[in-house]
Design a protein around this motif. Structure first.
Motif, PDB file in Angstrom:
ATOM      1  N   VAL A  16      48.373  56.215  59.229  1.00  0.00           N
ATOM      2  CA  VAL A  16      46.654  56.518  58.203  1.00  0.00           C
ATOM      3  C   VAL A  16      47.324  56.991  56.444  1.00  0.00           C
ATOM      4  N   GLY A  17      48.024  55.901  55.528  1.00  0.00           N
ATOM      5  CA  GLY A  17      48.101  56.867  54.660  1.00  0.00           C
ATOM      6  C   GLY A  17      49.804  56.730  53.948  1.00  0.00           C
ATOM      7  N   ALA A  18      49.931  56.055  53.125  1.00  0.00           N
ATOM      8  CA  ALA A  18      51.791  56.774  52.638  1.00  0.00           C
ATOM      9  C   ALA A  18      51.940  57.413  52.044  1.00  0.00           C
ATOM     10  N   GLY A  19      51.265  58.997  51.920  1.00  0.00           N
ATOM     11  CA  GLY A  19      51.928  59.667  51.567  1.00  0.00           C
ATOM     12  C   GLY A  19      52.955  60.037  51.612  1.00  0.00           C
ATOM     13  N   ILE A  20      53.895  61.523  51.060  1.00  0.00           N
ATOM     14  CA  ILE A  20      54.520  61.698  51.485  1.00  0.00           C
ATOM     15  C   ILE A  20      55.018  62.627  53.237  1.00  0.00           C
ATOM     16  N   LEU A  21      53.283  62.993  53.539  1.00  0.00           N
ATOM     17  CA  LEU A  21      53.001  63.293  54.721  1.00  0.00           C
ATOM     18  C   LEU A  21      52.930  61.760  55.525  1.00  0.00           C
ATOM     19  N   GLY A  22      52.781  61.382  55.305  1.00  0.00           N
ATOM     20  CA  GLY A  22      52.584  59.945  55.818  1.00  0.00           C
ATOM     21  C   GLY A  22      53.814  59.601  56.609  1.00  0.00           C
ATOM     22  N   VAL A  23      54.697  59.640  55.529  1.00  0.00           N
ATOM     23  CA  VAL A  23      56.025  58.801  55.578  1.00  0.00           C
ATOM     24  C   VAL A  23      56.517  59.889  56.369  1.00  0.00           C
ATOM     25  N   LEU A  24      56.353  61.007  56.047  1.00  0.00           N
ATOM     26  CA  LEU A  24      57.066  62.191  57.427  1.00  0.00           C
ATOM     27  C   LEU A  24      57.282  61.795  58.563  1.00  0.00           C
ATOM     28  N   VAL A  25      55.531  61.816  58.859  1.00  0.00           N
ATOM     29  CA  VAL A  25      55.045  61.441  60.421  1.00  0.00           C
ATOM     30  C   VAL A  25      55.958  60.455  60.680  1.00  0.00           C
ATOM     31  N   ALA A  26      55.990  59.023  60.250  1.00  0.00           N
ATOM     32  CA  ALA A  26      56.466  57.587  60.774  1.00  0.00           C
ATOM     33  C   ALA A  26      58.085  57.801  60.707  1.00  0.00           C
ATOM     34  N   ARG A  27      58.859  58.822  60.294  1.00  0.00           N
ATOM     35  CA  ARG A  27      60.116  59.442  60.377  1.00  0.00           C
ATOM     36  C   ARG A  27      60.068  60.106  61.169  1.00  0.00           C
ATOM     37  N   GLU A  28      59.575  60.946  61.709  1.00  0.00           N
ATOM     38  CA  GLU A  28      59.796  62.038  62.661  1.00  0.00           C
ATOM     39  C   GLU A  28      59.585  60.989  63.770  1.00  0.00           C
ATOM     40  N   VAL A  29      58.096  59.956  64.261  1.00  0.00           N
ATOM     41  CA  VAL A  29      58.231  59.030  65.621  1.00  0.00           C
ATOM     42  C   VAL A  29      59.142  58.250  65.680  1.00  0.00           C
ATOM     43  N   LEU A  30      60.009  57.907  64.647  1.00  0.00           N
ATOM     44  CA  LEU A  30      61.092  56.555  65.267  1.00  0.00           C
ATOM     45  C   LEU A  30      62.147  57.733  65.002  1.00  0.00           C
ATOM     46  N   ALA A  31      62.934  59.126  64.708  1.00  0.00           N
ATOM     47  CA  ALA A  31      63.268  60.082  65.218  1.00  0.00           C
ATOM     48  C   ALA A  31      63.581  60.491  66.266  1.00  0.00           C
ATOM     49  N   ARG A  32      61.544  60.480  67.178  1.00  0.00           N
ATOM     50  CA  ARG A  32      61.767  61.085  68.189  1.00  0.00           C
ATOM     51  C   ARG A  32      61.879  59.735  69.267  1.00  0.00           C
ATOM     52  N   ALA A  33      61.223  58.808  69.448  1.00  0.00           N
ATOM     53  CA  ALA A  33      60.857  57.627  69.566  1.00  0.00           C
ATOM     54  C   ALA A  33      61.557  56.539  69.149  1.00  0.00           C
ATOM     55  N   PRO A  34      62.774  55.850  69.137  1.00  0.00           N
ATOM     56  CA  PRO A  34      63.384  54.938  67.883  1.00  0.00           C
ATOM     57  C   PRO A  34      63.065  53.428  68.650  1.00  0.00           C
ATOM     58  N   ALA A  35      62.344  53.418  69.727  1.00  0.00           N
ATOM     59  CA  ALA A  35      61.686  51.782  70.674  1.00  0.00           C
ATOM     60  C   ALA A  35      60.515  51.686  69.684  1.00  0.00           C
ATOM     61  N   ALA A  36      60.084  53.002  69.440  1.00  0.00           N
ATOM     62  CA  ALA A  36      58.752  52.907  69.195  1.00  0.00           C
ATOM     63  C   ALA A  36      58.237  51.494  67.511  1.00  0.00           C
ATOM     64  N   THR A  37      57.278  51.345  68.037  1.00  0.00           N
ATOM     65  CA  THR A  37      56.646  50.070  67.241  1.00  0.00           C
ATOM     66  C   THR A  37      55.772  50.955  66.053  1.00  0.00           C
ATOM     67  N   VAL A  38      55.975  50.900  65.324  1.00  0.00           N
ATOM     68  CA  VAL A  38      54.756  52.332  63.931  1.00  0.00           C
ATOM     69  C   VAL A  38      55.026  51.245  62.774  1.00  0.00           C
ATOM     70  N   THR A  39      53.671  50.718  62.678  1.00  0.00           N
ATOM     71  CA  THR A  39      52.582  50.910  61.551  1.00  0.00           C
ATOM     72  C   THR A  39      52.270  51.706  60.436  1.00  0.00           C
ATOM     73  N   VAL A  40      52.577  51.835  59.054  1.00  0.00           N
ATOM     74  CA  VAL A  40      51.953  52.911  57.864  1.00  0.00           C
ATOM     75  C   VAL A  40      50.975  51.718  57.184  1.00  0.00           C
ATOM     76  N   LEU A  41      49.298  52.657  57.043  1.00  0.00           N
ATOM     77  CA  LEU A  41      48.761  51.210  56.364  1.00  0.00           C
ATOM     78  C   LEU A  41      48.563  52.874  55.092  1.00  0.00           C
ATOM     79  N   ASP A  42      48.450  51.422  53.790  1.00  0.00           N
ATOM     80  CA  ASP A  42      47.139  52.456  52.913  1.00  0.00           C
ATOM     81  C   ASP A  42      47.228  51.517  51.961  1.00  0.00           C
ATOM     82  N   ARG A  43      45.806  52.362  51.850  1.00  0.00           N
ATOM     83  CA  ARG A  43      44.842  51.349  50.705  1.00  0.00           C
ATOM     84  C   ARG A  43      45.226  50.992  49.421  1.00  0.00           C
ATOM     85  N   ASP A  44      46.639  52.431  48.861  1.00  0.00           N
ATOM     86  CA  ASP A  44      46.723  51.397  47.899  1.00  0.00           C
ATOM     87  C   ASP A  44      48.475  51.168  48.119  1.00  0.00           C
ATOM     88  N   MET A  45      49.082  52.037  47.301  1.00  0.00           N
ATOM     89  CA  MET A  45      50.837  51.366  47.567  1.00  0.00           C
ATOM     90  C   MET A  45      51.121  52.458  47.042  1.00  0.00           C
TER      91      MET A  45
END
Length: 362
Positions: A16-45
């Protein structure tokens, strides 16, 4: 992956939150667990909150050992990223630190060894002379980024592997036996095995206020002035150590930026006036006049926003629930870009993801 997301969808991880930190968290999750399903949500763009207004300056320092460790880890990440992806908007810079002559020992404690601080008598062109009793040090390891553009580019590369839901706010979080149910605007819902809250300064949203309040984080206003003087190609960052302020040549925008420490606390990001007040301009100009009077006369506009700060000056990466399914990441105190890679790695550590044999975070 199938990016369709009907009401009642599921995801292994929701960020929850698509700023630089949220995007890097999602990137790190997929680097560690490529098969994981990940959703990034943001109230704005993507990158439209504090990330959009960030100065994007990284300098190799930290007031505490914890922050220095985070800064060192993040510096290594960005240096590697810049080497492999010189097309990204990350720009190495020279750095000059201005401080009292008596502060040299303290400077060497605060700045990382890789900064290689060294005394200099050569002042930046913008600083004609130093106040009595002050000195100058040159240092390495400084860079700045167009953080909004960088976040957009990293997100674009992630899109084939995860789902971004922009303009979608989370209105409720409810733990259940099969995960955490996120109620979303528009009538949809999402159930996630793990949830990362990376909301920037939006700490008091009803969906997570009760979870986040015990952390003791607060929100402070951040003010930076635009200096209507074009920087020269070789100009670098100028750090005013004791004043906790800096001058940054915004080469990509064609002007300087002066960030100083505003002391207005407990502000609401939803009601921040993005324009500096006359008081902000006067306060910043008075400080800048001590060092760069020519630039002080060219400050007429700027940017105002806010960020969250941890109660002891440290960023926060911590579980919010006993089961560890919901994690908070943030309160970086105006250093979201500077510390984001290390905070993302520590966030992923808490999620107990199945680790891929592939190396993470590259």
């Amino acid at each position: 992956m199938d990016t369709a997301a009907p009401a009642g969808a599921r995801s292994d991880v929701a960020v929850v939150g698509a700023g630089i930190l949220g995007v890097l968290v999602a990137r790190e999750v997929l680097a560690r667990a490529p098969a994981a399903t990940v959703t990034v949500l943001d109230r704005d763009m993507i990158g439209s909150g504090a990330t959009r207004r960030s100065a994007g300056l990284h300098f190799p320092r930290g007031a505490t050992e914890t922050v220095r460790s985070l800064a060192a880890e993040s510096e290594s990440f960005y240096a590697d990223l810049h080497t492999r992806r010189p097309d990204l908007p990350i720009h190495p810079l020279p750095m000059t630190v201005l401080a009292p002559e008596s502060a040299e020992e303290r400077l060497r404690e605060v700045y990382l060894p890789g900064a290689k601080l060294r005394r200099t008598t050569e002042l930046p062109p913008s600083v004609p002379e130093l106040p009595a009793g002050s000195g100058a040090w040159q240092g390495d390891g400084c860079q700045y980024a167009d953080v909004h553009a960088l976040t957009q580019q990293l997100a674009a590369e992630l899109r084939p592997r995860l789902l971004f839901r922009e303009g979608v706010a989370v209105t409720a979080l409810d733990a259940g036996p099969d995960g955490v149910r996120l109620t979303l605007t528009g009538g949809a819902s999402l159930t996630a095995g793990r949830v990362v809250l990376a909301p920037g300064p939006w700490l008091a949203e009803p969906a997570w206020r009760e979870l986040v309040t015990p952390l003791g984080a607060r929100v402070k206003k951040i003010v930076a002035l635009h200096v209507d003087v074009p920087p020269e190609p070789g100009d670098g960052a100028i750090v005013f150590q004791d004043e906790d302020a800096f001058l940054l040549p915004f080469h990509h925008r064609g002007h300087w930026l002066f960030s100083y420490t505003c002391r207005e606390w407990d502000v609401d990001p939803a009601h921040i006036d993005p324009a500096p007040t006359a008081g902000h301009l006067d306060e910043a100009r008075a400080l800048l006049t001590r060092y760069a009077p020519r630039l002080a006369d060219r400050c007429h506009s700027g940017r105002v926003f806010c960020d969250a700060y941890g109660p002891d000056g440290h960023p926060l990466v911590t579980p919010l629930t006993e089961d560890g399914r919901t994690v908070f990441a943030g309160a970086a105190g105006g250093s979201g870009y500077r510390l984001a890679p290390a905070l993302a790695a520590r966030t992923a550590d808490l999620l107990s993801l199945p680790v891929s044999p592939r190396k993470a975070t590259t």
